[in-house]
Write an enzyme that holds these catalytic residues in place. Sequence first.
Site, mmCIF file in Angstrom:
data_model
loop_
_atom_site.group_PDB
_atom_site.id
_atom_site.type_symbol
_atom_site.label_atom_id
_atom_site.label_comp_id
_atom_site.label_asym_id
_atom_site.label_seq_id
_atom_site.Cartn_x
_atom_site.Cartn_y
_atom_site.Cartn_z
ATOM 1 C CE LYS A 20 45.479 108.820 4.959
ATOM 2 N NZ LYS A 20 46.490 109.574 4.163
ATOM 3 C CG ASP B 88 35.195 102.664 -4.263
ATOM 4 O OD1 ASP B 88 34.126 102.019 -4.383
ATOM 5 O OD2 ASP B 88 35.384 103.759 -4.804
ATOM 6 N NE ARG C 251 52.270 119.987 8.562
ATOM 7 C CZ ARG C 251 51.019 119.978 8.997
ATOM 8 N NH1 ARG C 251 50.298 121.084 8.965
ATOM 9 N NH2 ARG C 251 50.464 118.879 9.464
ATOM 10 C CE LYS D 211 52.532 111.070 3.818
ATOM 11 N NZ LYS D 211 51.367 111.709 3.145
ATOM 12 C CG ASP E 257 49.082 108.206 2.648
ATOM 13 O OD1 ASP E 257 48.275 107.288 2.862
ATOM 14 O OD2 ASP E 257 49.215 109.183 3.407
#
Length: 232
Positions: free
Chosen positions: A60, A63, A206, A31, A58
């Site tokens: 997002k 608009d 993480r 990603k 990614d």
Amino acid sequence: MAGVIIALDHPSRDEAMALVDRLGDPADFYKVGFELYVRAGSAVVEELRRRGKRVFLDLKFHDIPNTVSGAVRAAVDLDVEFLTVHAAGGSEMIRAAREAAADRARILAVTVLTSLSPSDVVSVWGRPIQSLRDEVVRLARLAVDAGADGVVASAMEAAWLRRALGRDALLVTPGIRTSGEHGDQKRVATPTDAVEAGSDYLVVGRAVTNAPDPSAALEALLAELATAQADA
């Protein structure tokens, strides 16, 4: 079998590619989010594709439909597999994204960010909500009805989404943790939680990328995932 997507939340292309090379063949899907894309641009996606890796871009998109349509066309030219839009952008925007992607990429709708608690959503929406789960399901249905291939949502809502959307909708679950460490996400889950809830892809950041030994952390996560799926 649920897949694993590694989140490349790195500040530079060199750092990101160093991790990709370190993880090697066991990690084949990555990603690319805001920070890395803003710093490294499309070159990081092109580098991943040259290494034979699948890419989830990614960004997002949220608009007006025409602008989102153009952005999606630019993204599919990079040969990415998944793209995200905000479900809150509405049906017309999502339909424009779907048409622009054609059959070259899958459109995933972001319902409610995993960093948001119920009180946060009430504040943003400016109205009471019955439950966070109901809001996630409502937005997911809107998105899939408009042509989205699936949604990005917490594993805490995935079981409800699976029932609401059926087997054909893709469920992509961020916030996967293999320990009690939550970071800035309030709605997190283990691989076992996500598999049991019906997730198709688990986005892991993480828990692997910040581990002292990322390869060992990925190996442990894949082993946990295999056990969860065998028991499912």
